[in-house]
Design an enzyme around this catalytic site. Structure first.
Site, PDB file in Angstrom:
ATOM      1  N   HIS A 137     -40.618  20.752  31.306  1.00 58.81           N
ATOM      2  CA  HIS A 137     -40.103  19.486  31.817  1.00 58.81           C
ATOM      3  C   HIS A 137     -40.339  19.418  33.310  1.00 58.81           C
ATOM      4  O   HIS A 137     -40.250  20.441  33.990  1.00 58.81           O
ATOM      5  CB  HIS A 137     -38.598  19.355  31.521  1.00 58.81           C
ATOM      6  CG  HIS A 137     -38.126  17.946  31.626  1.00 58.81           C
ATOM      7  ND1 HIS A 137     -37.741  17.387  32.819  1.00 58.81           N
ATOM      8  CD2 HIS A 137     -38.035  16.980  30.691  1.00 58.81           C
ATOM      9  CE1 HIS A 137     -37.415  16.127  32.603  1.00 58.81           C
ATOM     10  NE2 HIS A 137     -37.584  15.847  31.328  1.00 58.81           N
ATOM     11  N   ASP A 152     -37.297  16.778  23.074  1.00 61.34           N
ATOM     12  CA  ASP A 152     -38.126  16.425  21.916  1.00 61.34           C
ATOM     13  C   ASP A 152     -38.331  17.571  20.943  1.00 61.34           C
ATOM     14  O   ASP A 152     -38.870  17.364  19.856  1.00 61.34           O
ATOM     15  CB  ASP A 152     -39.507  15.944  22.398  1.00 61.34           C
ATOM     16  CG  ASP A 152     -39.415  14.601  23.071  1.00 61.34           C
ATOM     17  OD1 ASP A 152     -38.564  13.803  22.656  1.00 61.34           O
ATOM     18  OD2 ASP A 152     -40.180  14.358  24.018  1.00 61.34           O
TER      19      ASP A 152
END
Ligand code: CMC
Length: 427
Positions: free
Chosen positions: A306, A363
């Site tokens: 991320h 996700d």
């Protein structure tokens, strides 16, 4: 601490103001830099650039903190509902009972879309990706429900917000129905937001369908977890497009397009496809870890890493637990979950991922829940879009109310210097 930074350029020193946020984040205000010095800053991918000041969402990537309007995501996921969170994000405070009742009523009673919208579906190939279809349909709302772009017209702005929150799930479910060649289901306004969406997705004229409350609760939680994430790619796109004063519908359609990419919201579809591929390939997790580390393979471990979270993604923690709960409650054993857990463990113990601070993101597990509740893989990113809608709206509203100027970055030109046109027969 000094309240300005000093920069020396070509022997001259300039002072630039320091800005400090409520959580102690520090920035150098370069608004006047070019006027003062003739220089601009260069930061591709905006890794060091604050595009705005915002009071909506706070996240600390090192500590794994995410808060909407000051409230920790963990508390909201456990105690709130998606529509309450939507109100909180958009208007800035937790609604009183009467305010929430009105908000839920308004959103619920705008779920129908103009019948002519249905005609647009017939123009798409049945195998069109739902994100492309959703983007086009959200854009088309500005034709069916034209609105002035005056942000001060509170009544119209609120009506547009209700319409978007209400109609996007209808459009999304109809996109799926159309891809199946099935008749669409009209919304049922006696159902909750999540339950109504499930009804529109899965109800068939030929059999009874009852929404499973476990599934509706899980979906509501997933939507809360996706509801905002400060200045990510799609949100920045919404703000940037909105800064030219396009309609809210057009700005949201731009955000949907940006979300679709596999490095952003499209990752949830890619994660499941990756896990399925690993299973089909004999479940050799190690092979895929090695492939992800090989820069020539062009393969990344989807659902890992991320831009901001360098410790853990708090949403991933909540989703992992929700995933266990939902699968247990539904009595589903999905071998994909075993592969996901094995992959996570292998990556978390591998120096490549440790050094680069790559952890599972939101996700990684969401697709397993979506799969368990029957959402088809190519609709996963659409689910993300439904969840992110309040965040996009809140950020657009804040940007317009703050009177932010049109977004217009600069560049450092590195192309050819002036040269003369060469006629075609002399090239
Ligand atoms: N698998 C393998 N290597 C990776 C991965 C990954 N998933 N993510 C980053 N790296 C490596 C990358 O190759 C680079 O290595 P090196 O320093 O040796 O060149 C290093 O880690 C830093 O990566 P980066 O691309 O510079 O980091 P970024 O902040 O620009 O990208 C990211 C963040 C999310 C785009 C990236 O981690 C990625 O592509 N992840 C997979 C896609 C994904 O899961 N996206 C969903 C993000 S969360 C949902 C959302 O909000 O959109």
């Amino acid at each position: 601490m000094s309240n300005f930074a000093e920069i020396t350029l070509e022997g001259k020193t300039y002072q630039l103001p320091i800005v400090i946020g409520t959580e102690g984040e520090k920035a150098i205000d370069i608004t006047k830099l070019r006027d003062m010095t003739g220089y601009i800053t260069l930061d591709s991918g905006y890794k060091n650039t604050g595009a705005t000041k915002s009071a909506i969402t706070f996240l600390d990537g090192d500590k794994g903190i995410l808060r909407y309007r000051g409230y920790p995501i963990e508390q909201l996921a456990e105690k709130s509902s998606f529509l309450e969170v939507a109100f909180l994000l958009i208007y800035g405070y937790l609604p009183k009972a009467e305010e929430l009742k009105k908000f839920v009523y308004e959103v619920t009673t705008h779920t129908l879309v103009n019948e002519d919208v249905k005609k647009i579906y017939s123009g798409f190939p049945v195998n069109a990706h739902p994100m492309g279809v959703l983007c086009a349909l959200v854009s088309s709302l500005s034709a069916f429900y034209p609105i002035p772009t005056d942000i001060k017209n509170t009544e119209i702005v609120d009506l547009t917000i209700y319409r978007l929150l209400a109609k996007v799930p209808t459009l999304a479910a109809w996109t799926y129905k159309n891809s199946q060649g099935h008749p669409v289901n009209y919304p049922k306004n006696n159902l909750s937001y999540a339950a109504n969406f499930l009804h529109m997705m899965f109800s068939l004229p030929v059999e009874d369908y009852e929404v499973n409350p476990v599934v509706a609760d899980a979906l509501d939680k997933l939507l809360i977890l996706h509801a905002d994430h400060e200045q990510n790619c799609s949100t920045s796109t919404v703000r940037l497009a909105g800064s030219s004063h396009v309609t809210l519908y057009a700005a949201i359609a731009a955000g949907i397009s940006a979300l679709w990419g596999p490095l952003h919201g499209g990752a949830n579809q890619e994660v499941l496809e990756m896990l399925e591929a690993i299973r089909a390939d004999g479940g050799n997790v190690k092979k895929y870890i090695e492939k992800a580390k090989d820069k020539n393979s062009g393969f990344r471990l989807m659902g890992f890493g991320h831009r901001v979270y360098k410790n853990f993604d708090p949403r991933a923690k909540i989703i992992k637990k929700a995933c266990d709960d939902v699968l247990k409650a539904l009595g589903v054993h999905d071998p994909i979950l075993d592969i996901a857990q094995e992959l996570e463990q292998a990556a978390l113990n591998d120096s490549y991922f440790i050094e680069r601070k790559l952890y599972p993101n939101v996700d990684f597990y969401s697709g397993i829940i979506y799969k368990a509740i029957g959402i088809p893989t190519n609709m996963f990113t659409v689910m993300f879009a439904i969840g992110r809608l309040p965040g996009w709206i809140a950020q657009w509203r804040e940007m317009r109310l703050d009177g932010e100027p049109i977004s217009r970055p600069r560049q450092i030109y590195i192309g050819e210097k002036q040269r003369d046109y060469v006629p075609i027969d002399q090239r």
